[in-house]
Design a protein around this motif. Structure first.
Motif, mmCIF file in Angstrom:
data_model
loop_
_atom_site.group_PDB
_atom_site.id
_atom_site.type_symbol
_atom_site.label_atom_id
_atom_site.label_comp_id
_atom_site.label_asym_id
_atom_site.label_seq_id
_atom_site.Cartn_x
_atom_site.Cartn_y
_atom_site.Cartn_z
ATOM 1 N N LYS A 1 0.833 -1.211 0.000
ATOM 2 C CA LYS A 1 0.000 0.000 0.000
ATOM 3 C C LYS A 1 0.865 1.257 0.000
ATOM 4 O O LYS A 1 0.579 2.222 -0.724
ATOM 5 N N LYS A 2 1.941 1.252 0.810
ATOM 6 C CA LYS A 2 2.829 2.418 0.857
ATOM 7 C C LYS A 2 3.555 2.596 -0.481
ATOM 8 O O LYS A 2 3.741 3.722 -0.947
ATOM 9 N N ALA A 3 3.954 1.483 -1.081
ATOM 10 C CA ALA A 3 4.656 1.551 -2.364
ATOM 11 C C ALA A 3 3.745 2.104 -3.453
ATOM 12 O O ALA A 3 4.177 2.906 -4.292
ATOM 13 N N ARG A 4 2.496 1.706 -3.425
ATOM 14 C CA ARG A 4 1.550 2.208 -4.428
ATOM 15 C C ARG A 4 1.295 3.700 -4.236
ATOM 16 O O ARG A 4 1.111 4.445 -5.205
ATOM 17 N N GLU A 5 1.263 4.140 -2.987
ATOM 18 C CA GLU A 5 1.051 5.571 -2.721
ATOM 19 C C GLU A 5 2.261 6.387 -3.153
ATOM 20 O O GLU A 5 2.128 7.499 -3.672
ATOM 21 N N ALA A 6 3.459 5.829 -2.954
ATOM 22 C CA ALA A 6 4.676 6.555 -3.301
ATOM 23 C C ALA A 6 4.977 6.503 -4.787
ATOM 24 O O ALA A 6 5.584 7.426 -5.338
ATOM 25 N N TYR A 7 4.555 5.398 -5.430
ATOM 26 C CA TYR A 7 4.840 5.221 -6.850
ATOM 27 C C TYR A 7 3.776 5.927 -7.672
ATOM 28 O O TYR A 7 2.601 5.914 -7.339
ATOM 29 N N GLN A 8 4.191 6.570 -8.741
ATOM 30 C CA GLN A 8 3.237 7.250 -9.618
ATOM 31 C C GLN A 8 2.437 6.203 -10.391
ATOM 32 O O GLN A 8 2.929 5.595 -11.341
ATOM 33 N N ILE A 9 1.201 5.987 -9.984
ATOM 34 C CA ILE A 9 0.382 4.925 -10.551
ATOM 35 C C ILE A 9 -0.033 5.262 -11.980
ATOM 36 O O ILE A 9 -0.394 6.398 -12.290
ATOM 37 N N ASN A 10 0.041 4.283 -12.846
ATOM 38 C CA ASN A 10 -0.484 4.429 -14.202
ATOM 39 C C ASN A 10 -1.161 3.130 -14.601
ATOM 40 O O ASN A 10 -1.281 2.211 -13.800
ATOM 41 N N ASP A 11 -1.631 3.067 -15.838
ATOM 42 C CA ASP A 11 -2.389 1.899 -16.290
ATOM 43 C C ASP A 11 -1.536 0.654 -16.438
ATOM 44 O O ASP A 11 -2.066 -0.449 -16.499
ATOM 45 N N GLU A 12 -0.213 0.811 -16.526
ATOM 46 C CA GLU A 12 0.648 -0.338 -16.764
ATOM 47 C C GLU A 12 1.260 -0.903 -15.483
ATOM 48 O O GLU A 12 1.616 -2.063 -15.427
ATOM 49 N N VAL A 13 1.418 -0.087 -14.469
ATOM 50 C CA VAL A 13 2.049 -0.528 -13.227
ATOM 51 C C VAL A 13 1.091 -0.289 -12.068
ATOM 52 O O VAL A 13 0.666 0.838 -11.829
ATOM 53 N N ARG A 14 0.758 -1.343 -11.338
ATOM 54 C CA ARG A 14 -0.138 -1.210 -10.187
ATOM 55 C C ARG A 14 0.481 -1.747 -8.897
ATOM 56 O O ARG A 14 -0.046 -1.537 -7.838
ATOM 57 N N LEU A 15 1.598 -2.504 -9.021
ATOM 58 C CA LEU A 15 2.260 -3.104 -7.864
ATOM 59 C C LEU A 15 1.270 -3.898 -7.019
ATOM 60 O O LEU A 15 0.968 -3.567 -5.872
ATOM 61 N N THR A 16 0.739 -4.948 -7.604
ATOM 62 C CA THR A 16 -0.204 -5.816 -6.911
ATOM 63 C C THR A 16 0.540 -6.847 -6.064
ATOM 64 O O THR A 16 1.763 -6.999 -6.167
ATOM 65 N N ILE A 17 -0.209 -7.567 -5.220
ATOM 66 C CA ILE A 17 0.382 -8.643 -4.430
ATOM 67 C C ILE A 17 0.998 -9.697 -5.356
ATOM 68 O O ILE A 17 2.059 -10.266 -5.072
#
Length: 416
Positions: free
Chosen positions: A231-247
């Protein structure tokens, strides 16, 4: 002039395809771009469109026939037009394509003189195979297919006639003994022939279980810290349609790192040889309505977590969007499959041969866990590792699974 409907090349390793269903019948009018026939390879099923407008004047391949790429499945032409498959020309664009074509079967040597005046038998590949198995002389079979072609049904009927003629005549029985036993009422269920992707999957899974020594180990991973880190990584990472950093992305990275440490699990068992790889080509199973496909992330060991996430997401979208021809579906050295979204915990995944291992991921659930004398609520995830005991023993397989678990329980190491 008649135009061929060609068996296309739908993947790098494809050499032949199977006819699943004819959507048009001989004599039916077709429009350019209209679906005519459904075909499948080992991984892909798709419908072929008519290259020109006209009439389907001939069908060269029956349902279930296996046809080399570049060969004609049928012909489209003008109403009443006839075509000779021996003299029909391949369209110029097709002729220039470099496609592997299976070698034509060589005739068995014969001591009897052969007359060149005899007409060549037109036989479908499926009919020829059945005739060989059933020991049916094709010269005695009357073809009912297009232009007198002998079909599998023709051979089956000829076989039935031979068997019936060989049956001994039973002695007459009293009338009361001749009454057959009552049969069960017909079922209201629907019968569907196994074809296409479902047939390929069923054959591969059956072969996998028949030809490997599969054993499954299971463990539970505390992913409480992983979920918080994600969750912290997703908040820090600029989310786009190609990268979501899922489990799933973190699981993939944890498996890749473990494979680099336990290389015996990153192997293929083929024939009587085991090939172990330094690089990791990770297969990630994607469930579709009609079956399952396994896109491959090549050289995954050299990719960052975000790059892995991008490839997994792109592959999943392409698979579910029926764009399988854009994916690499072979060449994996290890596979991950998940039933987590289906609410399944532990299960027994089946190895994707010739790989020697596959990791099954179950659903995450809240469970009480003791920390010393203190009981805490933790997020627990089940893992099921199936391995081929011919190639790997239980201890090294367990060590690999323990490393995957340790990687997931210390998620910060996955981004270092």
């Amino acid at each position: 002039m008649a135009v061929e409907i060609i068996m296309p090349k739908m993947g790098m390793g494809m050499e032949e395809g199977t006819v699943v269903e004819w959507l048009k019948q001989k004599g039916d009018p077709v429009k350019k771009g209209e679906s005519v026939v459904s075909i499948s390879s080992d991984k892909i099923e798709k419908e072929l469109e008519a290259p020109e407008e006209g009439v389907l004047i001939d069908i060269e391949a029956d349902v279930d026939d296996v046809v080399p790429i570049g060969h004609a499945l049928g012909y489209i032409g003008a109403p009443g037009e006839e075509v000779s498959t021996e003299s029909a020309a391949v369209p110029e664009a097709e002729a220039k394509k470099e496609v592997p074509v299976a070698a034509a079967p060589q005739p068995e040597p014969s001591l009897e003189p052969v007359s060149t005046d005899e007409p060549r038998l037109r036989v479908s590949p499926a009919a020829r195979r059945l005739a060989k198995i059933a020991n049916v002389d094709l010269a005695t079979v009357t073809g009912t297919g297009p232009m007198g072609r002998i079909t599998k049904a023709d051979v089956a009927e000829a076989q039935a006639h031979v068997q019936k003629a060989q049956e001994p005549v039973a002695d007459a029985k009293p009338a009361q003994e001749a009454v057959s036993a009552p049969t069960a009422a017909p079922s209201s269920g629907k019968t569907k022939k196994v074809t296409g992707m479902r047939k390929v999957i069923s054959e591969r899974m059956f072969t996998s279980l028949q030809q490997t020594a599969q054993l499954t180990l299971q463990t539970t991973v505390d992913v409480t810290e992983l979920i918080a880190f994600q969750k912290k990584a997703r908040e820090a990472y600029q989310i786009n349609d190609e990268v979501r950093l899922t489990i799933t992305d973190f699981i993939a990275k944890a498996v890749i790192n473990a494979l680099l440490e336990h290389k015996s699990m990153n192997s293929l068992y083929e024939g009587d040889t085991i090939t172990t790889f330094d690089e990791v080509h990770l297969g990630v199973a994607v469930a579709l309505d009609e079956g399952l496909v396994v896109p491959v992330v090549e050289h995954a060991d050299k990719k960052s977590l975000s790059a892995i996430s991008r490839e997994i997401r792109k592959a999943s979208k392409a698979a579910r969007g029926n764009e399988l021809n854009q994916l690499k579906l072979s060449g994996s050295t290890f596979t991950i499959t998940s039933l987590g979204t289906s609410g399944v915990g532990f299960f027994t995944p089946v190895i994707n041969p010739p790989e020697v291992g596959i990791l099954g991921v179950g659903t995450i659930s809240q469970q009480p866990v003791y920390f010393g004398d203190e009981l805490k609520k933790r997020s627990m995830m089940p893992l099921s590792l199936t391995f081929d005991h011919r190639a790997i023993d239980g201890a090294p397989a367990a060590a690999f699974l323990a490393t995957v678990k340790a990687n997931l329980e210390t998620p910060f190491k996955l981004v270092l």
